[in-house]
Design a protein around this motif. Sequence first.
Motif, PDB file in Angstrom:
ATOM      1  N   GLU A 134     -36.458 -32.959  58.216  1.00 15.09           N
ATOM      2  CA  GLU A 134     -36.895 -33.056  59.601  1.00 15.09           C
ATOM      3  C   GLU A 134     -38.407 -33.216  59.672  1.00 15.09           C
ATOM      4  O   GLU A 134     -39.153 -32.376  59.184  1.00 15.09           O
ATOM      5  CB  GLU A 134     -36.472 -31.800  60.374  1.00 15.09           C
ATOM      6  CG  GLU A 134     -34.964 -31.658  60.502  1.00 15.09           C
ATOM      7  CD  GLU A 134     -34.592 -30.453  61.349  1.00 15.09           C
ATOM      8  OE1 GLU A 134     -35.489 -29.910  62.024  1.00 15.09           O
ATOM      9  OE2 GLU A 134     -33.413 -30.067  61.321  1.00 15.09           O
ATOM     10  N   THR A 135     -38.859 -34.314  60.278  1.00 12.79           N
ATOM     11  CA  THR A 135     -40.286 -34.606  60.368  1.00 12.79           C
ATOM     12  C   THR A 135     -41.036 -33.513  61.114  1.00 12.79           C
ATOM     13  O   THR A 135     -42.129 -33.110  60.714  1.00 12.79           O
ATOM     14  CB  THR A 135     -40.501 -35.964  61.071  1.00 12.79           C
ATOM     15  OG1 THR A 135     -39.809 -36.970  60.356  1.00 12.79           O
ATOM     16  CG2 THR A 135     -41.984 -36.300  61.122  1.00 12.79           C
ATOM     17  N   ARG A 136     -40.459 -33.021  62.206  1.00 13.13           N
ATOM     18  CA  ARG A 136     -41.131 -31.988  63.001  1.00 13.13           C
ATOM     19  C   ARG A 136     -41.335 -30.730  62.157  1.00 13.13           C
ATOM     20  O   ARG A 136     -42.386 -30.096  62.218  1.00 13.13           O
ATOM     21  CB  ARG A 136     -40.308 -31.678  64.244  1.00 13.13           C
ATOM     22  CG  ARG A 136     -40.956 -30.659  65.176  1.00 13.13           C
ATOM     23  CD  ARG A 136     -40.137 -30.472  66.436  1.00 13.13           C
ATOM     24  NE  ARG A 136     -39.964 -31.725  67.161  1.00 13.13           N
ATOM     25  CZ  ARG A 136     -39.237 -31.846  68.256  1.00 13.13           C
ATOM     26  NH1 ARG A 136     -38.595 -30.793  68.752  1.00 13.13           N
ATOM     27  NH2 ARG A 136     -39.136 -33.025  68.857  1.00 13.13           N
ATOM     28  N   LYS A 137     -40.313 -30.365  61.395  1.00 15.41           N
ATOM     29  CA  LYS A 137     -40.414 -29.177  60.548  1.00 15.41           C
ATOM     30  C   LYS A 137     -41.486 -29.369  59.484  1.00 15.41           C
ATOM     31  O   LYS A 137     -42.268 -28.461  59.203  1.00 15.41           O
ATOM     32  CB  LYS A 137     -39.062 -28.903  59.895  1.00 15.41           C
ATOM     33  CG  LYS A 137     -39.038 -27.653  59.029  1.00 15.41           C
ATOM     34  CD  LYS A 137     -37.643 -27.425  58.471  1.00 15.41           C
ATOM     35  CE  LYS A 137     -37.608 -26.177  57.588  1.00 15.41           C
ATOM     36  NZ  LYS A 137     -36.266 -25.945  57.012  1.00 15.41           N
ATOM     37  N   ARG A 138     -41.548 -30.555  58.908  1.00 14.18           N
ATOM     38  CA  ARG A 138     -42.536 -30.827  57.859  1.00 14.18           C
ATOM     39  C   ARG A 138     -43.949 -30.828  58.441  1.00 14.18           C
ATOM     40  O   ARG A 138     -44.891 -30.379  57.792  1.00 14.18           O
ATOM     41  CB  ARG A 138     -42.228 -32.162  57.184  1.00 14.18           C
ATOM     42  CG  ARG A 138     -40.936 -32.153  56.381  1.00 14.18           C
ATOM     43  CD  ARG A 138     -40.663 -33.500  55.761  1.00 14.18           C
ATOM     44  NE  ARG A 138     -41.694 -33.840  54.804  1.00 14.18           N
ATOM     45  CZ  ARG A 138     -42.143 -35.082  54.601  1.00 14.18           C
ATOM     46  NH1 ARG A 138     -41.658 -36.079  55.319  1.00 14.18           N
ATOM     47  NH2 ARG A 138     -43.072 -35.315  53.713  1.00 14.18           N
ATOM     48  N   LYS A 139     -44.111 -31.343  59.671  1.00 11.83           N
ATOM     49  CA  LYS A 139     -45.433 -31.311  60.305  1.00 11.83           C
ATOM     50  C   LYS A 139     -45.891 -29.883  60.539  1.00 11.83           C
ATOM     51  O   LYS A 139     -47.052 -29.535  60.295  1.00 11.83           O
ATOM     52  CB  LYS A 139     -45.391 -32.074  61.632  1.00 11.83           C
ATOM     53  CG  LYS A 139     -45.370 -33.586  61.502  1.00 11.83           C
ATOM     54  CD  LYS A 139     -45.412 -34.223  62.874  1.00 11.83           C
ATOM     55  CE  LYS A 139     -45.407 -35.743  62.761  1.00 11.83           C
ATOM     56  NZ  LYS A 139     -45.441 -36.384  64.099  1.00 11.83           N
ATOM     57  N   SER A 140     -44.981 -29.049  61.031  1.00  8.81           N
ATOM     58  CA  SER A 140     -45.322 -27.649  61.278  1.00  8.81           C
ATOM     59  C   SER A 140     -45.715 -26.955  59.991  1.00  8.81           C
ATOM     60  O   SER A 140     -46.694 -26.194  59.945  1.00  8.81           O
ATOM     61  CB  SER A 140     -44.132 -26.919  61.931  1.00  8.81           C
ATOM     62  OG  SER A 140     -43.791 -27.514  63.163  1.00  8.81           O
ATOM     63  N   MET A 141     -44.980 -27.235  58.927  1.00  6.08           N
ATOM     64  CA  MET A 141     -45.299 -26.621  57.645  1.00  6.08           C
ATOM     65  C   MET A 141     -46.642 -27.108  57.119  1.00  6.08           C
ATOM     66  O   MET A 141     -47.384 -26.351  56.482  1.00  6.08           O
ATOM     67  CB  MET A 141     -44.187 -26.917  56.624  1.00  6.08           C
ATOM     68  CG  MET A 141     -42.882 -26.215  56.926  1.00  6.08           C
ATOM     69  SD  MET A 141     -41.720 -26.309  55.552  1.00  6.08           S
ATOM     70  CE  MET A 141     -42.581 -25.364  54.303  1.00  6.08           C
ATOM     71  N   ALA A 142     -46.971 -28.381  57.376  1.00  8.84           N
ATOM     72  CA  ALA A 142     -48.257 -28.926  56.930  1.00  8.84           C
ATOM     73  C   ALA A 142     -49.410 -28.209  57.638  1.00  8.84           C
ATOM     74  O   ALA A 142     -50.412 -27.844  57.005  1.00  8.84           O
ATOM     75  CB  ALA A 142     -48.319 -30.426  57.189  1.00  8.84           C
ATOM     76  N   ILE A 143     -49.275 -28.013  58.947  1.00 12.37           N
ATOM     77  CA  ILE A 143     -50.328 -27.322  59.703  1.00 12.37           C
ATOM     78  C   ILE A 143     -50.470 -25.884  59.242  1.00 12.37           C
ATOM     79  O   ILE A 143     -51.586 -25.382  59.022  1.00 12.37           O
ATOM     80  CB  ILE A 143     -50.019 -27.384  61.211  1.00 12.37           C
ATOM     81  CG1 ILE A 143     -50.071 -28.832  61.697  1.00 12.37           C
ATOM     82  CG2 ILE A 143     -51.006 -26.525  61.998  1.00 12.37           C
ATOM     83  CD1 ILE A 143     -49.607 -29.014  63.129  1.00 12.37           C
ATOM     84  N   ILE A 144     -49.328 -25.198  59.054  1.00  9.91           N
ATOM     85  CA  ILE A 144     -49.361 -23.813  58.568  1.00  9.91           C
ATOM     86  C   ILE A 144     -49.975 -23.751  57.181  1.00  9.91           C
ATOM     87  O   ILE A 144     -50.744 -22.835  56.864  1.00  9.91           O
ATOM     88  CB  ILE A 144     -47.942 -23.217  58.575  1.00  9.91           C
ATOM     89  CG1 ILE A 144     -47.440 -23.078  60.008  1.00  9.91           C
ATOM     90  CG2 ILE A 144     -47.919 -21.862  57.876  1.00  9.91           C
ATOM     91  CD1 ILE A 144     -45.980 -22.667  60.106  1.00  9.91           C
ATOM     92  N   SER A 145     -49.653 -24.733  56.345  1.00  4.32           N
ATOM     93  CA  SER A 145     -50.207 -24.765  54.984  1.00  4.32           C
ATOM     94  C   SER A 145     -51.721 -24.900  55.002  1.00  4.32           C
ATOM     95  O   SER A 145     -52.425 -24.246  54.221  1.00  4.32           O
ATOM     96  CB  SER A 145     -49.592 -25.923  54.196  1.00  4.32           C
ATOM     97  OG  SER A 145     -48.199 -25.764  54.046  1.00  4.32           O
ATOM     98  N   CYS A 146     -52.241 -25.753  55.900  1.00  4.73           N
ATOM     99  CA  CYS A 146     -53.699 -25.919  56.005  1.00  4.73           C
ATOM    100  C   CYS A 146     -54.371 -24.618  56.430  1.00  4.73           C
ATOM    101  O   CYS A 146     -55.413 -24.228  55.874  1.00  4.73           O
ATOM    102  CB  CYS A 146     -54.032 -27.038  56.995  1.00  4.73           C
ATOM    103  SG  CYS A 146     -53.579 -28.693  56.435  1.00  4.73           S
TER     104      CYS A 146
END
Length: 348
Positions: A134-146
């Motif tokens: 899921e793209t939305r899930k991956r985007k959220s994880m990317a922001i949290i990772s940063c």
Amino acid sequence: MNSTRSSSNLDNATLSIFESTRTSTIISVIYMVVTVVNLVGNGLSMWLLLFRTFPKTPSIIFMINLTFTDLSLGVALPFQIAYQLQGYDWNLGPNMCSFLTVMFFTNMYCSILTMMAISIDRYLGIVRPMSFRETRKRKSMAIISCLFMWGLVLSVLWPMMTTDLTFDIPELGITTCFDVLKKNMLPSITAWAAFLFCMFFVLFFFPFCITTFCYIRVIKQLAKDSKTAQKVRAIRLAVLVLLVFTVCFAPNNFLLLVHTILRLYYQKSVYTAYKLSLCFSCVNSCLDPFIYYLGSKDFRQKLRQIMGWRSVSSTESKQEHRDILYSMHCVYEGQQSKNGHIDATQNY
């Protein structure tokens, strides 16, 4: 970094480093070149990534984070240049010294962690495309990772933020910034060992191993299909990232570990070599735009448009056609995400 024998006296080897104009001149010249290339290259990259590159995939989010850290370094370097040209004499006060030093090291370690995150995203998108579909899930994880990266780095560098990193040298009539660290910056040898362990292993060595593993697996996976242009870009990207680690980050981190151990236990120093390696670590900020060019298809296209280059060559046009056929094949195999493409693969 050098420990002191008393509050006002340094050994002759340390004093000779601060008296050497040759070393400070070389470092100043390198910093000047890096500053210009950094601000121009990363300024253009930030503009393209923020306003011209859509959609904001996880890789793009990581690239924005990396560009922000690079620009922060570019803003901080002129102060370091002035410090070097003035003969290691810092006159902006201890708070500014601590702030710029933390900014300097935050760039290095956030860059290392962000490159690791980009490599993991490539690995998941190409080697394990069914993971995090899921793209939305991956985007959220990317922001949290940063956010996690910044929190981790700043927590490790906390002793630098809460310590006076300036040091007066009456013999030379100068005040250094970060070049002489007091032993009482940390309460014990155990605390120093923990500090060095986190800087070397947590913020450098472990991310380096993960990044190397991910890119090796990505190259092996891409070697199974016939998209030659994609494989070439993937290999170039992997080589460039590993080159940044090897040339820019590895010497500095290894020398930091060796130098601090020598100073704490044997009263010896390799500080001149460490100082030069710290200087070369800044070169990574000049190479990152090339990583974006190799790592994002949309970034390449937008850059070509801005520079007035041909959008794509005939060879690349044929490659685009093969990429579409490959995506159709992925759909048939059931490897695509819900929005009909594999994000990380397309970014190549």
